[in-house]
Scaffold this motif. Structure first.
Motif, PDB file in Angstrom:
ATOM      1  N   ASN A  49       0.847  -1.197   0.000  1.00  0.00           N
ATOM      2  CA  ASN A  49       0.000   0.000   0.000  1.00  0.00           C
ATOM      3  C   ASN A  49       0.874   1.236   0.000  1.00  0.00           C
ATOM      4  O   ASN A  49       0.487   2.281   0.517  1.00  0.00           O
ATOM      5  N   ASP A  50       2.075   1.121  -0.542  1.00  0.00           N
ATOM      6  CA  ASP A  50       3.019   2.226  -0.528  1.00  0.00           C
ATOM      7  C   ASP A  50       2.604   3.317  -1.509  1.00  0.00           C
ATOM      8  O   ASP A  50       2.072   3.037  -2.581  1.00  0.00           O
ATOM      9  N   ALA A  51       2.884   4.558  -1.133  1.00  0.00           N
ATOM     10  CA  ALA A  51       2.680   5.686  -2.043  1.00  0.00           C
ATOM     11  C   ALA A  51       3.730   5.592  -3.148  1.00  0.00           C
ATOM     12  O   ALA A  51       4.847   5.136  -2.917  1.00  0.00           O
ATOM     13  N   VAL A  53       6.522   6.770  -5.048  1.00  0.00           N
ATOM     14  CA  VAL A  53       7.601   7.741  -4.855  1.00  0.00           C
ATOM     15  C   VAL A  53       8.698   7.416  -5.868  1.00  0.00           C
ATOM     16  O   VAL A  53       9.161   6.282  -5.938  1.00  0.00           O
ATOM     17  N   LEU A  67       6.838  12.423  -4.613  1.00  0.00           N
ATOM     18  CA  LEU A  67       5.558  11.722  -4.580  1.00  0.00           C
ATOM     19  C   LEU A  67       4.810  11.966  -5.885  1.00  0.00           C
ATOM     20  O   LEU A  67       4.700  13.109  -6.337  1.00  0.00           O
ATOM     21  N   ASP A  69       1.297  12.148  -7.306  1.00  0.00           N
ATOM     22  CA  ASP A  69      -0.030  12.309  -6.709  1.00  0.00           C
ATOM     23  C   ASP A  69      -1.033  12.768  -7.754  1.00  0.00           C
ATOM     24  O   ASP A  69      -1.042  13.938  -8.143  1.00  0.00           O
ATOM     25  N   TYR A 141       8.070  14.582   1.770  1.00  0.00           N
ATOM     26  CA  TYR A 141       8.662  14.332   0.457  1.00  0.00           C
ATOM     27  C   TYR A 141       9.472  15.556   0.024  1.00  0.00           C
ATOM     28  O   TYR A 141       9.285  16.644   0.546  1.00  0.00           O
ATOM     29  N   ILE A 159      -0.297   1.637  -9.711  1.00  0.00           N
ATOM     30  CA  ILE A 159       0.167   1.371  -8.358  1.00  0.00           C
ATOM     31  C   ILE A 159       0.563  -0.089  -8.173  1.00  0.00           C
ATOM     32  O   ILE A 159       1.549  -0.387  -7.520  1.00  0.00           O
ATOM     33  N   SER A 182       9.563   5.294  -0.219  1.00  0.00           N
ATOM     34  CA  SER A 182       8.151   5.481   0.119  1.00  0.00           C
ATOM     35  C   SER A 182       7.916   5.254   1.605  1.00  0.00           C
ATOM     36  O   SER A 182       7.247   6.045   2.273  1.00  0.00           O
ATOM     37  N   TYR A 186       6.879   7.874   4.585  1.00  0.00           N
ATOM     38  CA  TYR A 186       5.700   7.583   5.407  1.00  0.00           C
ATOM     39  C   TYR A 186       6.057   7.659   6.891  1.00  0.00           C
ATOM     40  O   TYR A 186       5.344   8.284   7.683  1.00  0.00           O
TER      41      TYR A 186
END
Length: 194
Positions: A49-51, A53, A67, A69, A141, A159, A182, A186
């Motif tokens: 579930n990592d963003a 990056v 990031l 987004d 970030y 993702i 990432s 977090y």
């Protein structure tokens, strides 16, 4: 922001299915299909579930922990990152709109600047000059790649594969995300919230 609001109030587009109205092509290989194969997801930590990056070349400097987004209406660069790139304050242009995050109050905007951004590895790189809003806030970030750059470079995010793909003059470019970066960002965000 005002330009976007003006576009929304503009006339309704018609004949959107008429291919003869198509704008000119960007590259010779523009029609190359962008696809994500299951083999592309090898060596990724699943499930995650990592963003997303990634690293980007911004203003000639490698900038890590950016990031990606899809929800950000502006590209953002942290003021500390702006200074590490070696840029000075008198290069900043004024920015008259407020930028809001999830916490409610507006963030402190220092200014805006247009910088070249290069993504990918040779020979599959793409470069665009895009505007960044420079903020003097503690963000976990170094910056945020928002919808303006995603649209300009025609970036597709995925993702599950933890990567982005985009057209280049030599085919399809690809940048993988970094799970370590990432998770580091977090954890930094969690410590800043305490």
């Amino acid at each position: 922001m005002k330009n976007y609001a003006h576009e929304v109030r503009g006339p309704i587009l018609t004949n959107i299915y008429n291919l003869s109205e198509r704008p000119p092509k960007y590259f010779k290989r523009e029609s190359a299909d962008v696809n994500f194969r299951e083999a592309d997801a090898r060596h990724m930590h699943h499930p995650h579930n990592d963003a997303l990056v990634v690293n980007a070349l911004i203003g000639g400097t490698n900038v890590y922990q950016m990031l990606v987004d899809n929800g950000s209406s502006v590209n953002i660069l942290a003021y500390s990152t702006y200074q590490k790139i070696g840029l000075v304050d008198n290069e900043l242009l004024p920015f008259y709109n407020d930028v809001y995050g999830f916490t409610g109050p507006p963030v402190l905007v220092v200014g805006r600047i247009k910088l070249p951004v290069t993504l990918g590895e040779e020979p599959w790189t793409a470069t665009r000059i895009t505007e960044f809003v420079v903020v003097n806030e503690d963000i976990s970030y170094n910056g945020i790649i928002g919808r303006p750059l995603l649209r300009e470079m025609r970036i597709i995010t995925f993702i599950h594969h933890f990567s982005i793909k985009f057209p280049t003059p030599n085919g399809i470019g690809w940048v993988k995300g970094c799970h370590v970066d990432s998770r580091e960002c977090y954890n930094r965000a969690l410590h800043m919230a305490m």
